[in-house]
Write an enzyme that holds these catalytic residues in place. Structure first.
Site, PDB file in Angstrom:
ATOM      1  N   SER A 131       4.339   3.225   7.769  1.00  0.00           N
ATOM      2  CA  SER A 131       5.921   2.851   7.488  1.00  0.00           C
ATOM      3  C   SER A 131       6.541   3.358   6.355  1.00  0.00           C
ATOM      4  O   SER A 131       7.236   2.729   5.670  1.00  0.00           O
ATOM      5  CB  SER A 131       5.025   1.107   6.598  1.00  0.00           C
ATOM      6  OG  SER A 131       5.031   0.341   8.203  1.00  0.00           O
TER       7      SER A 131
ATOM      8  N   ARG B 297      -3.805 -12.797   5.320  1.00  0.00           N
ATOM      9  CA  ARG B 297      -3.538 -11.872   4.996  1.00  0.00           C
ATOM     10  C   ARG B 297      -4.422 -10.398   3.416  1.00  0.00           C
ATOM     11  O   ARG B 297      -4.034 -11.346   2.739  1.00  0.00           O
ATOM     12  CB  ARG B 297      -1.629 -11.609   5.609  1.00  0.00           C
ATOM     13  CG  ARG B 297      -1.447 -11.933   5.937  1.00  0.00           C
ATOM     14  CD  ARG B 297      -0.287 -12.448   5.904  1.00  0.00           C
ATOM     15  NE  ARG B 297       0.759 -11.039   6.489  1.00  0.00           N
ATOM     16  CZ  ARG B 297       2.026 -10.840   7.476  1.00  0.00           C
ATOM     17  NH1 ARG B 297       2.979 -12.242   7.009  1.00  0.00           N
ATOM     18  NH2 ARG B 297       2.882  -9.535   6.992  1.00  0.00           N
TER      19      ARG B 297
ATOM     20  N   ASP C  91       7.316  -4.670  13.760  1.00  0.00           N
ATOM     21  CA  ASP C  91       7.757  -5.858  13.969  1.00  0.00           C
ATOM     22  C   ASP C  91       8.381  -5.472  15.267  1.00  0.00           C
ATOM     23  O   ASP C  91       9.372  -6.803  15.799  1.00  0.00           O
ATOM     24  CB  ASP C  91       9.093  -6.105  12.502  1.00  0.00           C
ATOM     25  CG  ASP C  91       8.263  -6.585  11.478  1.00  0.00           C
ATOM     26  OD1 ASP C  91       6.791  -7.195  11.970  1.00  0.00           O
ATOM     27  OD2 ASP C  91       8.762  -6.200  10.360  1.00  0.00           O
TER      28      ASP C  91
ATOM     29  N   GLY D 214       5.087 -12.552   3.529  1.00  0.00           N
ATOM     30  CA  GLY D 214       4.489 -11.844   2.830  1.00  0.00           C
ATOM     31  C   GLY D 214       4.809 -10.665   2.109  1.00  0.00           C
ATOM     32  O   GLY D 214       4.605 -10.173   1.421  1.00  0.00           O
TER      33      GLY D 214
ATOM     34  N   ARG E  92       9.046 -13.651  15.636  1.00  0.00           N
ATOM     35  CA  ARG E  92       9.521 -13.005  16.265  1.00  0.00           C
ATOM     36  C   ARG E  92       8.671 -12.921  18.218  1.00  0.00           C
ATOM     37  O   ARG E  92       9.316 -12.354  18.926  1.00  0.00           O
ATOM     38  CB  ARG E  92       8.778 -10.966  15.918  1.00  0.00           C
ATOM     39  CG  ARG E  92       9.249 -10.910  14.057  1.00  0.00           C
ATOM     40  CD  ARG E  92       9.471  -9.449  14.042  1.00  0.00           C
ATOM     41  NE  ARG E  92       9.629  -9.232  12.540  1.00  0.00           N
ATOM     42  CZ  ARG E  92      10.952  -9.388  12.322  1.00  0.00           C
ATOM     43  NH1 ARG E  92      11.707  -9.643  13.258  1.00  0.00           N
ATOM     44  NH2 ARG E  92      10.900  -9.042  11.106  1.00  0.00           N
TER      45      ARG E  92
ATOM     46  N   SER F 131      -0.537  -1.950   4.363  1.00  0.00           N
ATOM     47  CA  SER F 131       1.023  -2.462   4.546  1.00  0.00           C
ATOM     48  C   SER F 131       1.596  -1.768   3.310  1.00  0.00           C
ATOM     49  O   SER F 131       1.507  -1.758   1.961  1.00  0.00           O
ATOM     50  CB  SER F 131       1.233  -3.826   3.929  1.00  0.00           C
ATOM     51  OG  SER F 131       2.760  -4.687   4.429  1.00  0.00           O
TER      52      SER F 131
END
Length: 439
Positions: free
Chosen positions: A196, A124, A316, A96, A390, A168
């Site tokens: 973020s 996405r 994450d 991404g 992850r 994002s």
């Protein structure tokens, strides 16, 4: 497909953590846009970083890869925007970051850029870019299939850009790389609370290092970006990755004896927040100039009557944080997790499903994980990575605190960000072997 059988075993030793994927993406792109030659040291050639290297090469940058002290060194000759028409195809794989960073950058180069990819990348969201391109009358054509197939063509124009802060940060970063090269001043106005923010600060730090000046007014949530700037070639060393260190620090909190080296104590990486999360769960985190390690307090991990962890800035590291919470006495709620649904997997549902298989008491309520701590994990032996790096690494750490062998299906997906993970897991004492149906 690689399925691994892991026998319960405690990890012990020092791990020199892999370089930061977030920092590597940003440094490679800046160096490729710079005038002259840059050297980027301490690179791990994960699938995502390879996608960014290949993408910048498609624009005309020249990148030579050398071995250097167990990692890679990149010698990069930057590229200027090409006035000649030259179409290109960029395979973003499942990255991404590669896709969203490079879409606006593609408009700096004449001709069409077609982006393709794999896995869930095509699903996405790209709406903020589509709105910008449509408003400026630029080409933004996506196929109607689930697989990514997007063609864009510029050029973007300098001016005012408005973006929501709960999307994002990759969208904002892509514009921050592109707008300084345009003819006039631009402004990015964030219209809601900025999530973020740690990733944005990483971007601004790298841009400043490579000679790009941007004014960030936090109070006004506004970026002022002078135009006609020039990236300067620089030598840059990528720092260690807190996102990956989170797995081994959490292992320490869960009773393993692991010390992580190679981390920068004053790093601006958002995922350095793992240390605060572990401390909320009654772990003791010790940080020196050279190493970081975590241990449970003498009375054990505890979330008390109720511990609330805000995951908005650190999506994450939520799966591994959830594992630690599942083994902490008391109740934990991890909140503000909507963006976990649009990662490589739906990490909210995947985390709940796989940890429940192992005997955890965990549920999803809206965008929150609600967890009631249990003394141990003892149940089902077969779990699945959901083809998510992850998730695979979180389940590897879970194997150190279960009471029976477990099988992790699709374990090879760690290569997306940490291709040496399994070797390093074994070097610490992890007992790993390939598992085949019928054995």
């Amino acid at each position: 497909m690689t399925d691994l059988l892991i026998k319960p075993a405690k990890l012990k030793g020092n791990i020199h953590i892999t370089p930061s994927k977030s920092m590597a993406h940003r440094a490679v792109i800046a160096a490729c846009l710079a005038v002259g030659e840059s050297v980027i040291d301490n690179i791990e050639l994960s699938d995502d970083i390879i996608a960014t290297i290949d993408g910048m090469t498609a624009f005309g940058a020249k990148i030579q890869i050398e071995d250097a002290a167990g990692r890679k060194r990149l010698l990069i000759q930057g590229v200027k925007a090409d006035a000649k028409h030259s179409d290109r195809v960029i395979d973003a794989n499942e990255s991404g970051s590669t896709l969203r960073f490079l879409i606006p950058i593609a408009t700096l180069f004449a001709g069409e850029t077609r982006f393709v990819g794999r896995g869930k990348l095509g699903s996405r969201p790209l709406d903020p870019f589509e709105e910008i391109f449509n408003a400026q009358g630029l080409k933004f054509e996506a196929s109607a299939t689930e697989q990514l197939d997007l063609t864009v063509e510029g050029p973007l124009r300098a001016g005012r850009y408005e973006m929501a802060g709960n999307i994002s940060s990759q969208f904002i970063t892509g514009l921050l790389y592109t707008l300084p090269l345009l003819a006039g001043e631009s402004v990015i106005q964030i219209t809601t609370e900025l999530e973020s923010i740690g990733y944005i600060e990483l971007t601004l730090d790298v841009l400043k290092y490579f000679g790009i000046g941007i004014i960030f007014n936090k109070a006004e949530r506004q970026f002022i970006i002078p135009g006609q700037q020039v990236y300067q070639a620089r030598n840059y060393t990528v720092e260690g990755d807190y996102s990956q260190a989170a797995f081994f620090l959490s292992a320490g909190a869960l009773g393993n004896d692991v010390t992580v080296t190679g981390l920068q104590a004053d790093s601006k990486q958002g995922d350095r927040g793992i240390t605060a999360i572990l401390e909320q769960l009654n772990a003791v985190v010790t940080t020196t100039d050279r190493e970081v390690f975590a241990r449970a307090a003498s009375e054990g991990l505890s979330s008390g009557e109720l511990t609330v962890i805000d995951g908005a800035q650190v999506p994450d590291i939520i799966p591994i944080s959830a594992l630690v919470a599942c083994l902490s006495q008391g109740r934990t709620e991890i909140v503000n997790l909507s963006r976990l649904r649009i990662k490589e997997s739906d990490r909210l549902e995947a985390t709940k499903k796989e940890l429940r298989k192992l005997g955890a008491k965990i549920e999803v309520v809206g965008d929150t994980l609600r967890i009631e701590g249990v003394p141990s994990l003892t149940d089902e032996a077969i779990v699945w990575s959901h083809k998510d790096h992850r998730m695979a690494m979180m389940l590897a750490i879970a194997s150190t605190v279960v009471e029976q062998d477990i099988i992790i299906k699709d374990a090879e997906y760690v290569s997306k960000s940490y291709p040496t993970f399994w070797q390093e897991f074994e070097s610490l004492g992890g007992q790993v072997s390939e598992w085949h149906l019928g054995e």
